[in-house]
Enzyme design. Structure first.
Site, PDB file in Angstrom:
ATOM      1  CE  LYS A  80      -4.525   0.479   0.226  1.00 18.20           C
ATOM      2  NZ  LYS A  80      -5.645  -0.141  -0.047  1.00 18.20           N
TER       3      LYS A  80
HETATM    4  N1  GLU Z   1      -7.206   0.016  -3.293  1.00 17.30           N
HETATM    5  C1  GLU Z   1      -7.860  -1.326  -3.730  1.00 17.30           C
HETATM    6  C2  GLU Z   1      -8.123  -2.152  -2.295  1.00 17.30           C
HETATM    7  O1  GLU Z   1      -7.799  -1.588  -1.172  1.00 17.30           O
HETATM    8  C3  GLU Z   1      -7.577  -1.907  -4.681  1.00 17.30           C
HETATM    9  C4  GLU Z   1      -6.020  -2.327  -4.804  1.00 17.30           C
HETATM   10  C5  GLU Z   1      -5.811  -3.096  -5.948  1.00 17.30           C
HETATM   11  O2  GLU Z   1      -6.309  -3.481  -6.701  1.00 17.30           O
HETATM   12  O3  GLU Z   1      -4.557  -3.328  -6.163  1.00 17.30           O
HETATM   13  O4  GLU Z   1      -8.361  -3.011  -2.544  1.00 17.30           O
END
Ligand code: GLU
Length: 425
Positions: free
Chosen positions: A115
């Site tokens: 993240k």
């Molecule tokens: N931000 C989204 C999540 O928290 C998608 C992450 C992604 O597709 O890599 O799942």
């Protein structure tokens, strides 16, 4: 929801990392994992902090701090979104990165977890400033991201355009176009059909599975959604179209209610025009708390963390809690919900539709062959239904709640991968 006065007392409970660690420790203990393995999974594999200089439109130079945390690469490249918000913290990004690892493991998507975040208020930045900040952040992370290394995606306050800038910056540095470095891109730049709706669609699919356990169907199910953005807005739209009764939408500045079901398209137009869901003629205004704690079949928090806490969990009057957001429920609220018999579809399962279609996007980019929307949606539905069944069956077999089951399943899979690989030294 949370009253300002309650915030100091909840300071610890409000740290998402504590929720992430508490749930991990609990699942590890129930699995009987050895302590060394628990230690490995408790900490991120890599954390990068960057200070990002940006030339503002008025000529001043500003510096923003950004993070990218790679929690695990045991099952594949790190994967997860990037968020822009003034209250981003390293602990929050650490928690979110670990949730990506568990999410990918629960759905059996072959990624680890990561993240990113930049501490900034995107509403105060012009499109040009946002672009320069995004490109500089990407350049500073260049050696830490890549299709085989770590694949970012949109999250809170980032979107397709942000991903296009990251893809372009990375590609310019690489010397050739590399679409698979990010997902959630515009379709014309290697994005996937169905990606924009994927998280909301996944929430709808698992909600329907849960409703069946109560003998309910879409047509007689009432749904309250908190958040009207990428997740909540899409879930509302898809659910209304599929025949659910979306009776309330709760936003940061108020809530709107209609016991016969809201016309979501008209509400979206109203919000587009006025900037708010409040004063919508197809419904009545309601206080945010009043709407959030309405008696309903489904409550879907689909905004940010820490909405359901030890202080307010007892007020929930929903049969099913579908966690569209990451970490909307604190660990201290878990036992209260369990006691009350709320059927929780935990975040690492409920909102996994987004990363699942991100996986499809990454596959399509690498194949150079793009699928039609029906194929994407069918494959997404299959994965969401199977993951839901896995979690619920595990919960029943081991007599634990759904969240604990999801964590146990995920930890077990990641621990197995780590064991198979062995510790390189
Ligand atoms: N931000 C989204 C999540 O928290 C998608 C992450 C992604 O597709 O890599 O799942």
């Amino acid at each position: 929801m949370i009253l300002e006065a309650e915030k100091p007392a909840l300071a610890d409970e409000f740290n998402p990392l504590l929720s992430a660690e508490a749930r991990l420790d609990n699942a590890a203990a129930l699995l009987g994992l050895d302590d060394g393995m628990r230690k490995v999974m408790r900490v991120p594999a890599r954390e990068v902090t960057v200070n990002i200089p940006v030339s503002l439109d008025d000529g001043r130079l500003e510096v923003f701090t950004g993070y990218r945390v790679q929690h695990s690469i045991a099952r594949g490249p790190a994967k997860g979104g990037i968020r822009y918000a003034p209250d981003v913290t390293l602990d929050e990004v650490r928690a979110l990165a670990s949730w990506m690892t568990w999410k990918c493991a629960v759905t059996n998507v072959p990624f680890g977890g990561g993240k990113g975040g930049i501490i900034c208020d995107p509403t105060l930045l012009s499109p040009g400033e946002l672009e320069r900040m995004t490109r500089r952040y990407t350049a500073q992370l260049y050696e830490f991201i890549g299709p085989e290394i770590d694949v970012p995606a949109p999250d809170v306050n980032t979107n397709e355009q942000t991903m296009a800038w990251i893809m372009d910056t990375y590609s310019m540095r690489a010397g050739h176009t590399q679409t698979a470095v990010v997902t959630g891109k515009p379709i014309d730049l290697g994005g996937s059909r169905g990606r924009a709706e994927a998280t909301g669609r996944g929430c709808m699919v698992v909600t329907e599975q849960a409703l069946r356990r109560f003998g309910l169907e879409r047509g007689n199910a009432r749904v309250v959604i908190q958040g009207f953005g990428n997740v909540g807005g899409m879930a509302a739209k898809l659910m209304e179209r599929a025949g659910f009764n979306v009776i309330a939408i709760v936003e940061y500045d108020g809530a709107v209610y209609n016991d016969k079901g809201l016309d979501i398209r008209a509400l979206a137009e109203h919000r587009q025009k006025t900037g708010s869901v409040v004063d919508f003629e197809g419904g009545e205004n309601l206080g945010r708390e009043e709407a959030f704690f309405l008696e309903t079949d489904v409550l879907m928090p689909a905004a940010r963390e820490n909405v359901i806490t030890s202080q307010n969990a007892h007020r929930i009057r929903a049969k099913i809690l579908c966690e569209g957001a990451n970490g909307p429920t604190t660990y201290l609220a878990d036992p209260i919900l369990r006691e009350m018999g709320v059927f929780v579809i935990p975040d690492i399962l409920a909102n996994a539709g987004g990363v699942t279609v991100s996986y499809f996007e990454w596959v399509q980019d690498r194949m150079g062959y793009f699928w039609n929307e029906q194929l994407v949606n069918d494959r997404l539905e299959e994965i969401m239904i199977n993951s839901f069944r896995d979690v619920v069956a595990y919960a029943e077999k081991h007599e634990v709640d759904n969240r604990t089951a999801a964590y146990m399943l995920a930890l077990d899979r990641v621990a197995f991968a780590i064991k198979l690989r062995g510790i390189y030294a």
